[in-house]
Every structure is written in structure tokens, then in C-alpha cells.
Scaffold this active site. Structure first.
Site, PDB file in Angstrom:
ATOM      1  CG  HIS A  35      46.619  36.127  42.771  1.00 23.89           C
ATOM      2  ND1 HIS A  35      46.966  37.367  43.245  1.00 23.89           N
ATOM      3  CD2 HIS A  35      47.304  35.970  41.601  1.00 23.89           C
ATOM      4  CE1 HIS A  35      47.822  37.935  42.396  1.00 23.89           C
ATOM      5  NE2 HIS A  35      48.040  37.099  41.392  1.00 23.89           N
ATOM      6  CD  GLU A  36      48.023  32.836  39.695  1.00 18.78           C
ATOM      7  OE1 GLU A  36      47.855  33.303  38.538  1.00 18.78           O
ATOM      8  OE2 GLU A  36      48.934  33.235  40.436  1.00 18.78           O
ATOM      9  CD  GLN A  80      49.505  36.031  35.712  1.00 21.66           C
ATOM     10  OE1 GLN A  80      49.168  34.959  36.188  1.00 21.66           O
ATOM     11  NE2 GLN A  80      50.350  36.866  36.298  1.00 21.66           N
ATOM     12  N   GLY A 138      52.142  30.655  41.026  1.00 21.55           N
ATOM     13  CA  GLY A 138      50.963  30.432  40.210  1.00 21.55           C
ATOM     14  C   GLY A 138      51.024  31.297  38.973  1.00 21.55           C
ATOM     15  CG  HIS A 184      45.561  36.775  36.704  1.00 24.24           C
ATOM     16  ND1 HIS A 184      45.983  38.031  36.322  1.00 24.24           N
ATOM     17  CD2 HIS A 184      46.334  36.423  37.752  1.00 24.24           C
ATOM     18  CE1 HIS A 184      46.976  38.425  37.107  1.00 24.24           C
ATOM     19  NE2 HIS A 184      47.204  37.466  37.991  1.00 24.24           N
ATOM     20  CB  CYS A 241      50.574  39.978  40.576  1.00 23.53           C
ATOM     21  SG  CYS A 241      49.911  39.362  39.018  1.00 23.53           S
ATOM     22  CG  LEU A 242      54.854  35.933  38.531  1.00 21.07           C
ATOM     23  CD1 LEU A 242      54.875  34.582  37.834  1.00 21.07           C
ATOM     24  CD2 LEU A 242      56.219  36.284  39.099  1.00 21.07           C
TER      25      LEU A 242
END
Length: 185
Positions: free
Chosen positions: A144-145, A54, A49, A148, A102-103
Site C-alpha cells: 500500500h505505502e 503523502q 504507514g 504511493h 488511507c490517511l
């Protein structure tokens, strides 16, 4: 299509609240290009995701492509999903404590409590209104996404910081138990 830079923890844009897209933006070439770039960027980083903040875009757009990969070999596939201007509502009282990474936070994993079941209303490119009832890993990934979009990182939601681990140690000590089938126990 282009692979964009993924912002890392410490970048102030990751702590900003994203704006909703206006009706006329839902059919724009810019939105289509952003979504295409987000999918390419997420896949290149082996994620499941990615949220627009991000990659430095403060708009309420999330892409997901839930399928096993080297970072998440234990998940089940649910396929591609694009959420524009998402609104999430828990549909029960159940919560689950599970691992997240997380990225934007290289090299760490930790346990985060999330709703197990939720309702998601959102738009898709072109403007159509959609509604999904989701559970399990997909519900976790969506939450989670969407965090952000409000400037929240999984570290902010960790109740017990003792669960935070380096990915290398996660792969040694935690991942083997996640890959076991019930018959192996």
C-alpha cells in the site's frame, strides 16, 4: 520533529512518481528529519504507514509502525520499519482480498487484492542495504505505502467498487466480525 500536513486525494502530488534518493542523501540530516516528521505525523493521525508523497515529498521513503490502534484494532504488532528506495517482488502466487484505508482518503475503506508474500529490498538511513521476506498485514501495508511512491492509491486497485464503504459503516458492520476470535465463531 513536526507534524506535517497529509495531502488528500485530489492533490496532484499524490499522482506523481517519486524519485530515488541518491547515495549522498542516505546520511543527510534532511532525510533523518523527514523520517522523524513522518513517524510523528503518522502516529498523530493513528495510521500504521505513511509514504513521503503523502506529506508532499516526492522521494522514495516509507515509514511503518504496525501495531493495533483505534483505526486497526485487529492487527498484530510488527514494530517500526523504514524503507528507502524499496523494491518489492512477489515470492509466490498467493493473493488476498482484504480491507484497506488511507490517511490521504478520509472516511473510506474498501477491499483490495494484494500479494500475500513478498520480498522487499531497500536501504535504511545511513545507507545499509536490507532485505526482508514478509507476509500477512505487513506485506499488505508495505505494498500500500509503496504504491504511493508510484502515484497509485488503493482506490485504483479496487476491483469491485461495491466494497467501498464509509468508515462509520465499516465500524458498525465489518469491524465486529474482524475482532471475533475463532472460538467465538
Amino acid at each position: 520533529m513536526a507534524i506535517r500536513e497529509i495531502l488528500k486525494i485530489g492533490n496532484p502530488l499524490l499522482r506523481e512518481r517519486s524519485r530515488e534518493l541518491a547515495e549522498d542523501e542516505l546520511q543527510s540530516p534532511q532525510l533523518k528529519e523527514l523520517i522523524s516528521d513522518m513517524f510523528e505525523t503518522m502516529r498523530a493521525a493513528r495510521g500504521v504507514g505513511l509514504a513521503a508523497p503523502q506529506v508532499g515529498e516526492l522521494v522514495r521513503v516509507v515509514v511503518l509502525d504496525i501495531r493495533p490502534n483505534p483505526r486497526y484494532p485487529y492487527i498484530e504488532s510488527t514494530g517500526e520499519l523504514v524503507l528507502v528506495n524499496p523494491v518489492l517482488t512477489p515470492t509466490g502466487n498467493g493473493r488476498d482480498l482484504d480491507w484497506e484505508g488511507c490517511l490521504s482518503i478520509d472516511g473510506l475503506r474498501g477491499k483490495v487484492s494484494r500479494w500475500t508474500d513478498l520480498s522487499a529490498t531497500f536501504r535504511i538511513p545511513g545507507g545499509e542495504r536490507c532485505h526482508l521476506e514478509v507476509s500477512g498485514f505487513l506485506a499488505r501495508a508495505i505494498q500500500h505505502e509503496c504504491d504511493h511512491l508510484d502515484g497509485i492509491l488503493w482506490l485504483d486497485r479496487t476491483e469491485d467498487t461495491r466494497s467501498i464503504t464509509q468508515v462509520t459503516e465499516f465500524e458498525k458492520y465489518v469491524l465486529p466480525s474482524l475482532l471475533k476470535t475463532p472460538a467465538e465463531d
